[in-house]
Design an enzyme around this catalytic site. Sequence first.
Site, PDB file in Angstrom:
ATOM      1  N   ASN A   1       0.825  -1.217   0.000  1.00 35.98           N
ATOM      2  CA  ASN A   1       0.000   0.000   0.000  1.00 35.98           C
ATOM      3  C   ASN A   1       0.851   1.256   0.000  1.00 35.98           C
ATOM      4  O   ASN A   1       0.475   2.248  -0.623  1.00 35.98           O
ATOM      5  CB  ASN A   1      -0.990  -0.019   1.160  1.00 35.98           C
ATOM      6  CG  ASN A   1      -2.144  -0.962   0.876  1.00 35.98           C
ATOM      7  OD1 ASN A   1      -3.032  -0.622   0.090  1.00 35.98           O
ATOM      8  ND2 ASN A   1      -2.099  -2.150   1.447  1.00 35.98           N
TER       9      ASN A   1
ATOM     10  N   ARG B   1       5.261   4.005  25.795  1.00 35.81           N
ATOM     11  CA  ARG B   1       5.126   5.456  25.910  1.00 35.81           C
ATOM     12  C   ARG B   1       6.322   6.173  25.275  1.00 35.81           C
ATOM     13  O   ARG B   1       6.166   7.161  24.565  1.00 35.81           O
ATOM     14  CB  ARG B   1       5.054   5.859  27.385  1.00 35.81           C
ATOM     15  CG  ARG B   1       3.700   5.663  27.997  1.00 35.81           C
ATOM     16  CD  ARG B   1       2.830   6.896  27.698  1.00 35.81           C
ATOM     17  NE  ARG B   1       1.514   6.758  28.278  1.00 35.81           N
ATOM     18  CZ  ARG B   1       1.177   7.249  29.463  1.00 35.81           C
ATOM     19  NH1 ARG B   1       2.049   7.897  30.178  1.00 35.81           N
ATOM     20  NH2 ARG B   1      -0.049   7.082  29.919  1.00 35.81           N
TER      21      ARG B   1
ATOM     22  N   MET C   1       1.150  -2.799  12.551  1.00 29.08           N
ATOM     23  CA  MET C   1       0.480  -3.835  13.330  1.00 29.08           C
ATOM     24  C   MET C   1       0.407  -3.523  14.830  1.00 29.08           C
ATOM     25  O   MET C   1       0.568  -4.417  15.662  1.00 29.08           O
ATOM     26  CB  MET C   1       1.177  -5.186  13.108  1.00 29.08           C
ATOM     27  CG  MET C   1       1.172  -5.640  11.651  1.00 29.08           C
ATOM     28  SD  MET C   1      -0.492  -5.693  10.948  1.00 29.08           S
ATOM     29  CE  MET C   1      -1.122  -7.146  11.769  1.00 29.08           C
TER      30      MET C   1
ATOM     31  N   ASN D   1      -6.523   4.823   8.655  1.00 31.11           N
ATOM     32  CA  ASN D   1      -6.151   3.403   8.640  1.00 31.11           C
ATOM     33  C   ASN D   1      -6.851   2.699   7.483  1.00 31.11           C
ATOM     34  O   ASN D   1      -7.909   3.125   7.030  1.00 31.11           O
ATOM     35  CB  ASN D   1      -6.557   2.737   9.960  1.00 31.11           C
ATOM     36  CG  ASN D   1      -6.116   1.288  10.018  1.00 31.11           C
ATOM     37  OD1 ASN D   1      -4.999   0.958   9.614  1.00 31.11           O
ATOM     38  ND2 ASN D   1      -6.982   0.410  10.508  1.00 31.11           N
TER      39      ASN D   1
ATOM     40  N   HIS E   1      -8.177  -1.138   6.419  1.00 30.88           N
ATOM     41  CA  HIS E   1      -8.479  -2.434   7.056  1.00 30.88           C
ATOM     42  C   HIS E   1      -9.035  -3.403   6.008  1.00 30.88           C
ATOM     43  O   HIS E   1      -9.899  -3.026   5.218  1.00 30.88           O
ATOM     44  CB  HIS E   1      -9.493  -2.223   8.185  1.00 30.88           C
ATOM     45  CG  HIS E   1      -9.798  -3.481   8.922  1.00 30.88           C
ATOM     46  ND1 HIS E   1      -8.941  -4.018   9.861  1.00 30.88           N
ATOM     47  CD2 HIS E   1     -10.846  -4.338   8.833  1.00 30.88           C
ATOM     48  CE1 HIS E   1      -9.455  -5.139  10.318  1.00 30.88           C
ATOM     49  NE2 HIS E   1     -10.614  -5.359   9.712  1.00 30.88           N
TER      50      HIS E   1
ATOM     51  N   GLY F   1     -11.001   3.366  19.638  1.00 29.13           N
ATOM     52  CA  GLY F   1     -11.305   1.942  19.484  1.00 29.13           C
ATOM     53  C   GLY F   1     -10.459   1.295  18.389  1.00 29.13           C
ATOM     54  O   GLY F   1      -9.834   1.982  17.590  1.00 29.13           O
TER      55      GLY F   1
ATOM     56  N   HIS G   1      -6.271  -6.818  -1.710  1.00 27.91           N
ATOM     57  CA  HIS G   1      -5.127  -5.908  -1.875  1.00 27.91           C
ATOM     58  C   HIS G   1      -5.278  -5.033  -3.112  1.00 27.91           C
ATOM     59  O   HIS G   1      -4.991  -3.846  -3.079  1.00 27.91           O
ATOM     60  CB  HIS G   1      -3.822  -6.694  -1.998  1.00 27.91           C
ATOM     61  CG  HIS G   1      -3.224  -7.068  -0.670  1.00 27.91           C
ATOM     62  ND1 HIS G   1      -3.263  -6.260   0.428  1.00 27.91           N
ATOM     63  CD2 HIS G   1      -2.568  -8.174  -0.274  1.00 27.91           C
ATOM     64  CE1 HIS G   1      -2.658  -6.843   1.441  1.00 27.91           C
ATOM     65  NE2 HIS G   1      -2.227  -8.018   1.055  1.00 27.91           N
TER      66      HIS G   1
ATOM     67  N   GLU H   1      -7.500  -2.339  -2.263  1.00 29.37           N
ATOM     68  CA  GLU H   1      -6.865  -1.424  -1.299  1.00 29.37           C
ATOM     69  C   GLU H   1      -5.981  -0.415  -2.020  1.00 29.37           C
ATOM     70  O   GLU H   1      -5.966   0.768  -1.693  1.00 29.37           O
ATOM     71  CB  GLU H   1      -6.006  -2.210  -0.308  1.00 29.37           C
ATOM     72  CG  GLU H   1      -6.795  -3.033   0.674  1.00 29.37           C
ATOM     73  CD  GLU H   1      -5.922  -3.725   1.700  1.00 29.37           C
ATOM     74  OE1 GLU H   1      -6.434  -4.053   2.769  1.00 29.37           O
ATOM     75  OE2 GLU H   1      -4.719  -3.961   1.431  1.00 29.37           O
TER      76      GLU H   1
HETATM   77  C1  GRF Z   1      -3.342  -4.424   4.270  1.00 27.14           C
HETATM   78  O1  GRF Z   1      -4.093  -5.561   3.923  1.00 27.14           O
HETATM   79  C2  GRF Z   1      -4.135  -3.534   5.184  1.00 27.14           C
HETATM   80  O2  GRF Z   1      -5.513  -3.638   4.993  1.00 27.14           O
HETATM   81  C3  GRF Z   1      -3.768  -4.028   6.556  1.00 27.14           C
HETATM   82  O3  GRF Z   1      -2.432  -4.410   6.449  1.00 27.14           O
HETATM   83  C4  GRF Z   1      -2.142  -4.819   5.123  1.00 27.14           C
HETATM   84  C5  GRF Z   1      -0.884  -4.144   4.686  1.00 27.14           C
HETATM   85  O4  GRF Z   1      -0.386  -4.655   3.483  1.00 27.14           O
HETATM   86  N1  GRF Z   1      -4.002  -3.000   7.546  1.00 27.14           N
HETATM   87  P1  GRF Z   1       0.888  -4.007   2.799  1.00 27.14           P
HETATM   88  O5  GRF Z   1       2.022  -4.064   3.819  1.00 27.14           O
HETATM   89  O6  GRF Z   1       0.542  -2.604   2.450  1.00 27.14           O
HETATM   90  O7  GRF Z   1       1.173  -4.850   1.611  1.00 27.14           O
END
Ligand code: GRF
Length: 207
Positions: A13, A67, A91, A108, A110, A144, A172, A175
């Site tokens: 991404n 922190r 992560m 973010n 997801h 959250g 992907h 995304e």
């Molecule tokens: C993606 O699938 C995103 O939705 C999730 O983490 C993944 C990251 O993939 N939060 P990359 O490292 O960008 O290939």
Amino acid sequence: MQIGVLLSGKGSNLQAIIDAVKDGSLPVKIALVLSDRPDAFGLKRAEKAGVKARYIPPGPYRTILSREAEKEYVKALKKAGVELVCLAGFMRVIKEGLLSAFPGRILNLHPSLLPSFPGLEAWKQAFDYGVRFTGCTVHFVEKGVDTGPIISQAVVPILPDDTPETLLNRIHQKEHLIYPLAIKLVAEGRIKIIGRRVIIKEKGERP
Ligand code: GRF
């Protein structure tokens, strides 16, 4: 607008964002890429594209930044002039230190149609549940996990001969389209939030 990208892994991404900036479709500057893992392939992608990138140790916890680490992340982002933070496979759960440093300025991505299947391996959760459609979501980050006003979503059907891996590949691909687009909307100031709803203004429309 100057953006910062936080990642932990392969960074496909980030690559989509880099490509969109390069081809002129995303009018932002990637000021800094940060990773909580020294071996994240995303750091290499940044380096190759000539984007400033750094590993900052996350501290002793598995799912959050300590922190002290959080302070280091904020310091680096602020120093680079980052105005919008884009999580791209980072992560760790984002806590108060980062949230208050960038209020309403963290996005973010997801891999499911939120609010279905928040949390880890969302594509696999959807696959195992047996839903017919899943997809991906770009949203603002708030306290959250995987909550926050939704900017954009794309739908991906689950096909009879899919495996979790083939499904994830197609997620992907979507995304890579919706994340640069959502960042563009924010960068162009075209987003208005009413309650939980994100309203997208026409270009040139007043706030
Ligand atoms: C993606 O699938 C995103 O939705 C999730 O983490 C993944 C990251 O993939 N939060 P990359 O490292 O960008 O290939």
